[in-house]
Each structure stands twice: as structure tokens, then as C-alpha cells.
Design a protein around this motif. Structure first.
Motif, PDB file in Angstrom:
ATOM      1  N   PRO A   1      43.082  41.143  51.242  1.00 57.46           N
ATOM      2  CA  PRO A   1      42.381  40.038  50.579  1.00 57.46           C
ATOM      3  C   PRO A   1      43.310  39.174  49.729  1.00 57.46           C
ATOM      4  N   ARG A   2      43.026  37.897  49.752  1.00 58.43           N
ATOM      5  CA  ARG A   2      43.797  36.996  48.895  1.00 58.43           C
ATOM      6  C   ARG A   2      43.410  37.260  47.443  1.00 58.43           C
ATOM      7  N   GLY A   3      44.159  36.649  46.536  1.00 60.39           N
ATOM      8  CA  GLY A   3      43.782  36.781  45.132  1.00 60.39           C
ATOM      9  C   GLY A   3      44.137  38.134  44.544  1.00 60.39           C
TER      10      GLY A   3
ATOM     11  N   TYR B   1      37.355  46.033  46.358  1.00 54.80           N
ATOM     12  CA  TYR B   1      38.042  47.194  45.777  1.00 54.80           C
ATOM     13  C   TYR B   1      38.793  46.770  44.513  1.00 54.80           C
TER      14      TYR B   1
ATOM     15  N   THR C   1      39.691  34.275  39.317  1.00 50.50           N
ATOM     16  CA  THR C   1      40.890  35.034  38.934  1.00 50.50           C
ATOM     17  C   THR C   1      41.227  36.069  40.009  1.00 50.50           C
ATOM     18  N   SER C   2      42.226  36.902  39.721  1.00 54.30           N
ATOM     19  CA  SER C   2      42.644  37.870  40.741  1.00 54.30           C
ATOM     20  C   SER C   2      41.933  39.207  40.539  1.00 54.30           C
ATOM     21  N   HIS C   3      41.955  40.021  41.577  1.00 55.10           N
ATOM     22  CA  HIS C   3      41.211  41.292  41.587  1.00 55.10           C
ATOM     23  C   HIS C   3      41.504  42.167  40.364  1.00 55.10           C
TER      24      HIS C   3
ATOM     25  N   GLU D   1      40.895  45.702  54.390  1.00 50.56           N
ATOM     26  CA  GLU D   1      39.899  45.363  53.351  1.00 50.56           C
ATOM     27  C   GLU D   1      40.502  45.488  51.961  1.00 50.56           C
TER      28      GLU D   1
ATOM     29  N   LEU E   1      35.850  36.499  41.459  1.00 45.82           N
ATOM     30  CA  LEU E   1      37.056  36.372  42.297  1.00 45.82           C
ATOM     31  C   LEU E   1      37.406  34.922  42.599  1.00 45.82           C
TER      32      LEU E   1
END
Ligand code: SF4
Lengths: 333, 281
Positions: A41-43, B111, B156-158, A37, B153
Motif C-alpha cells: 500500500p502507498r502511504g 494493517y 497521513t501515512s499508516h 496487502e 489515510l
């Protein structure tokens, strides 16, 4: 050093989890159901995360010990690898991990015993007469995070009792204290990977200096441990003959050739999609902008460059170590 | 997302309520920009936008989508949710950053990577569909975070998405007085700015990383390239910029090349000849 620790539900009360948490009392603790988790994850931006990687404590459920990629071997008739950890303390610009994983967090599998059971199972499946090699530093550096993982401490006694199983600890670290505290035995090789000092300074971020690593290697050899020498990856640059020659000379000035179990060379190669991912992360990196070109789905130096470097470095190693100790380690051959 | 705008750092703030927005609008010097579906504010350089989403995760998600197109952001745009939340034990007005965001309905979690120097502690946030005074242990309870995070998301990225919450109610003080919300946010403006600055920095860094090589446009005007060749051209020019920064690739190519194919050959050949020096790696 570790500011954030993710803890998988399944390992919340594992004794190794408690030990690690006790070592980082100030770290932020975040519970997760499964490590994927957080990790998968992608991104996610590997480059940004690499500045402040978190530790993820997890349980591995399957695929503990896998066949090593074709072309990977140091003399055993069967070759396997296992990864007690994913990702590395260091930040080598050529490292394939940065193109392989979405996240730069360190995943540490705390259920060492399951890996041990799987190694025993692999041994049972092979003939008594077969030498079987288990590579440990494929998805991480085997020693760099020893103070956190306790990996070497846990696995040395295990391998000592299984002389048919050769353990390779692959490293760029100088954290050899656990080995030095232990009585040496035959079926463990600590293999040090090197590029010449001037290349290492520019491309192997966070890695201890070449001279310190040679010193660590020499200490192990002196204590009676077998060591391995890996010139991997071979990095092309003007005057590479001289810099590799100096590197090899410096190593063998400190390490007696008899202590060397094996030497190997590894070309710089990336699957094309992986290379593209890494360049997207580091478009400003000159190593990656160098004379690498795609060929048959891989990105490599041109064949003549790769062959010339291999030939030169093989000859340099041949001055110290006999041919039968020389191996090619070429994943994605 | 439309045309890639010529922006550097860009930050989109998402807040649920006007009293949460007010102190931020003043602090960041934002002005009303549009009000068709949502009220949107922006600074003069349009590097910071703020949208008032209304309450609930569906509204938050819709507001993020709306702002993404209105602000002409790109994948280097940072997203920042500031708001209030409940917590069982933390005292009212405590500032907390979200380190885990869970949708109470689906159980799904996200997260936000802890890559910033945070000016406050962190906690898990649980996003619920209806206002509640039931506070799960150790968690903040809000109504927007998952809608905000999951939708941001897509753009853009986390690392560039964060939520900062001020505790507005707890098990002892659970009658949320909206009149005090603005005051609570105002107390933490310095902390909000600390996070906003870091997010803007990350946005600049990502934007720089994604920027096409400076000569690309001129090459595309000078010669015709298929899509595949244009892609190759971009990579070659990127390498040129790094390896031969003092030489203008266009000036070098014009006298040598008739068409796009020749340009690619010329650039490849020139780059091949650049010696790799250890010192300049
Ligand atoms: S030491 Fe090895 S595993 Fe670690 S970053 Fe360098 S190449 Fe990767």
C-alpha cells in the motif's frame, strides 16, 4: 529482534513457516491474505518502519528468476537474479531499496523449492557450454538474516549439484558460519561489498565494521571458498584515493588474491524519481546532499568525478588481481 | 488541507460516543471549540483535537474529514481512534491495540504498522455495520475503525494512524452498559497517553522532515521564480542548510544575483565547491 510476523494464508502450514515461528515465540502473529496487502500500500513511511520492521512470511507465485539488469555480470554469459527476500537488515543510506519499496518490512518467501525449480528451468533454456550466473543479493543481503531464512543452508546443496550455475551471495554481513560448516565448491562466490571504513561508519547503519567483514572474508578464503570483492557504490569524498587505497590494502593483507574470484566497481547512481523519494525520507542526510546531479534521468556524481574514482580504484585493484577478474557492475547504466 | 499551518506535532483524536470522549477531554485539558456538524474540542495550543463522530463507520469517516479541515492538519498530523469494542473471550475492560482492521462488508483489510511501544496487547478489529453479539474468534468487533482508518489515510501515512479499543462486551457479558463506558476509558488513560505521546513524537518528526528550508520564503520575496525554479531553489537551500550551516545563503546571494536564474546558478556553484569530507557525512 522480530516483534511482529505477518503470515500469508497460503504459507500458514508451510514447514519453513512453522520453523520460523518457533524461533520467535514471543512475536505478534498477524494473518494476511496476500503479502502485498501489508507491503505494497502507498502511504507507508519507510523511515519510521525501518526502526521496527516486521517479518512477512509469504509465497512467491511468479517471476522467481529474472534476467539481471544490463551491465550486471561477473563473467558468465547469462546473468539472472533471484530474491528469496525483499529488504535488508541493514540501513545503508545509499541503498536503492529505501526508494524502491513502500515498506521497510522484511518479506521472506518460504517456498525455496519454487526458486530452485525456476533456476533449473533457466539452466535448461541455456546451452550446456554456457556458464550461467545467479545473483542472490539484489533485493536484500544474502547472508545477514541467515539465522531466520535458512537461505544459504537450503541453496548450497542445490548449487553444489549444478556446477554450470554460479551462485553469487552478495553481502555486507559477517554471518558466514553456514558456509564454514560446508565443504567448499567451485561455483559459489561470496561477494563482499565495501566502502572505506570512515564512509561505512557514517553511511552504512547497522552494518558490521569493515575490519570484521574483512576477517569474515579471509575466513571463507582460508576455508577454500571463492570470494568476490565489490567496491560498490564508489563514494566520493576528499582524499578518496587514500581511503580506498587503505581499504584495498587491508583486504589483500588478509585475503590472498588467488582466492578472489572477481572484483567489481559500482558507481553511485539512482534513477531520478528514486533519488527524490529517498531525499524526501532523509532530507537531513549529508551523503544525499552531496555533489550529485541529475543527468539523463539518473542522479550521479559528475562524469569526471565518477571516471576519476573508477580509474583510481581500478588501478588499486589491478595491483592485486588480474584484469580478467575485473568487472563493472552498473545497473541503470 | 488549505495552507500548511506552522504546527509541529499534532494529534487528532476520534471517538464515537460522548462517554468515551469525556475522560479524554478532561485528561488532555481540551475545551469546546465548535459544534456545527460534530462536537470538536482542542487544547490551548491546538496541537490536540478531539472529535465526537457518532456511531458507525460512515460517521467516523465524515468526522475525520471534518476534523482534517477544521484542525488545519497536514500530512504530519497523527490520528488516533479510541473507543470500545466487543470480543468473544477477552474480559471486559481489557485494553487492546488494533494490528489489523477489516471491513466486514467488503472484506478489505488495513494493517497499522506496529512501530510504537504499545502498553497493551494487540488484536484484529472487524468493523461491522450493525451492532452484533456474534464475535468472530480472536477479533475485536467495532463499528468505526475502518471508516476512521481508511479516511485518515487520505491525510497521513499508516504509521501515524492507530486504534486503541477497550473491551466493553464479550460472549458472556454482552449487554453493553453505556453508563460504564466512561469508567472503562478512564481506567486506561495512562495507556492512551503513552500512545498519544508517541504519535505526537512521530508527528513532530514528520513535520520536521517536511518543513521547507528556513530561507525559502525570503528568497521567494527577494526574487521571482517560476514553479520549476522555486522547486529547484527549495532543494538547493535544503542542501545549503546541511552542507554550509554557518553561512547565510541570502546574505551570500544578494550581492551576486540579479534574478532567480542567477540565484540558482550561484547556489549550485557554491555547493559544488563544498568539499565532501568523510568525517562530516
Ligand atoms: S547491505 Fe545492501 S541491501 Fe542492505 S541496506 Fe546496505 S546496500 Fe541495502
Amino acid at each position: 529482534m522480530i516483534e511482529t510476523i505477518y503470515i500469508e494464508e497460503a504459507v500458514r502450514s508451510h514447514p519453513r513457516t512453522s520453523e520460523i515461528l518457533a524461533r520467535f515465540p514471543g512475536a505478534r502473529r498477524i494473518r494476511c491474505h496476500r503479502y502485498g496487502e501489508v507491503f505494497n500500500p502507498r502511504g507507508q513511511d519507510f523511515r519510521i518502519q525501518k526502526r521496527r520492521p516486521a517479518l512477512i512470511l509469504a509465497e512467491k507465485f511468479k517471476n522467481f528468476v529474472l534476467p539481471a539488469p544490463e551491465g550486471f555480470g561477473i563473467g558468465g554469459s547469462e546473468n539472472f537474479y533471484f530474491s528469496h527476500m525483499l529488504n535488508c537488515l541493514y540501513d545503508c543510506r545509499y541503498c536503492f531499496l529505501q526508494g524502491m519499496y513502500q515498506s521497510a518490512h522484511y518479506v521472506m518467501f518460504v517456498n525455496h523449492e519454487s526458486f530452485m525449480d525456476a533456476i533449473d528451468k533457466r539452466l535448461e533454456e541455456t546451452k550446456e557450454s554456457q556458464a550461467v550466473t545467479f545473483f542472490s543479493g539484489y533485493d536484500c543481503d544474502s547472508l545477514a538474516l541467515e539465522s531466520v531464512t535458512g537461505f544459504v543452508k537450503a541453496f548450497l546443496p542445490f548449487f553444489r549439484e549444478r556446477p554450470r550455475a554460479l551462485l553469487e551471495l552478495r553481502t555486507k554481513s559477517v554471518r558466514v558460519q553456514e558456509l564454514l560448516k560446508t565443504e567448499p565448491f567451485e561455483n559459489c562466490v561470496t561477494a563482499f561489498s565495501f566502502t572505506p571504513a570512515e564512509i561505512s561508519e557514517k553511511t552504512e547503519h547497522g552494518v558490521p565494521p569493515v575490519a570484521s567483514r574483512i576477517e569474515a572474508m579471509a575466513k571463507l578464503a582460508e576455508a577454500g571458498w571463492k570470494v568476490g570483492l565489490r567496491l560498490d557504490p564508489l563514494i566520493y569524498h576528499k582524499g578518496f584515493e587514500n581511503s580506498y587505497s587503505k581499504l584495498v590494502r587491508d583486504i589483500f593483507n588478509a585475503v590472498p588474491p588467488e582466492a578472489v574470484h572477481s572484483t567489481s566497481l559500482g558507481p553511485m547512481r539512482f534513477p531520478k524519481a528514486m533519488y527524490d523519494r529517498i531525499v524526501r525520507l532523509y532530507p537531513d542526510d549529508r551523503l544525499l546532499a552531496g555533489p550529485l546531479s541529475p543527468s539523463n534521468g539518473m542522479v550521479t556524481y559528475r562524469r569526471h568525478v565518477e571516471e576519476e574514482m573508477t580509474e583510481v580504484c581500478r588501478a588499486l585493484l589491478g595491483e592485486y588481481v588480474p584484469e580478467e577478474k575485473f568487472f563493472h557492475c552498473t545497473p541503470w547504466a | 488541507m488549505g495552507d500548511e499551518p506552522e504546527l509541529k506535532g499534532h494529534l487528532n483524536l476520534v471517538v464515537a460516543l460522548p462517554p468515551e470522549a469525556k475522560p479524554l477531554i478532561r485528561h488532555f485539558g481540551l475545551e469546546f471549540k465548535s459544534g456545527d456538524t460534530f462536537n470538536v474540542y482542542a487544547n490551548g495550543g491546538e496541537t490536540i483535537h478531539l472529535i465526537i463522530s457518532g456511531v458507525g463507520k460512515v460517521s467516523a469517516a465524515a468526522a475525520v474529514s471534518h476534523l482534517a479541515s477544521l484542525s488545519r492538519g497536514n500530512s504530519a498530523t497523527a490520528w488516533f481512534n479510541v473507543g470500545v469494542a466487543g470480543h468473544k473471550t477477552l474480559s471486559v475492560s481489557t485494553l487492546v491495540a488494533a494490528h489489523k482492521i477489516t471491513d466486514a462488508g467488503s472484506g478489505r483489510s488495513w494493517y497499522p504498522p506496529m512501530v510504537l511501544d504499545l502498553p497493551c496487547g494487540t488484536a484484529a478489529v472487524r468493523t461491522v455495520d450493525k451492532e452484533t453479539h456474534d464475535y468472530p474468534d480472536g477479533c475485536l468487533v467495532d463499528m468505526e475503525a475502518t471508516g476512521f482508518y481508511a479516511t485518515a489515510l487520505r491525510f497521513t501515512s499508516h504509521e501515524l494512524i492507530h486504534c486503541l479499543k477497550v473491551v466493553s462486551d464479550n460472549s458472556e457479558q454482552n449487554d453493553l452498559d453505556y453508563g460504564t463506558v466512561a469508567k472503562m476509558i478512564r481506567e486506561h488513560l495512562d495507556a492512551v497517553e503513552t500512545v498519544a505521546d508517541q504519535l505526537l513524537q512521530l508527528s513532530i518528526e514528520k513535520s520536521d522532515r517536511q518543513a521547507p528550508p528556513s530561507h525559502l520564503e525570503l528568497f521567494l520575496q527577494q526574487w521571482k521564480f517560476s514553479v520549476t525554479r522555486a522547486h529547484k531553489l527549495e532543494k538547493l537551500l535544503q542542501r545549503w542548510t546541511l552542507l554550509i550551516p554557518d553561512s547565510d545563503p541570502l546574505d551570500s546571494a544578494i550581492p551576486e544575483c540579479q534574478d532567480g536564474k542567477e540565484v540558482l546558478e550561484f547556489l549550485t556553484e557554491r555547493l559544488e565547491r563544498i568539499p565532501v569530507k568523510a568525517a562530516s557525512l
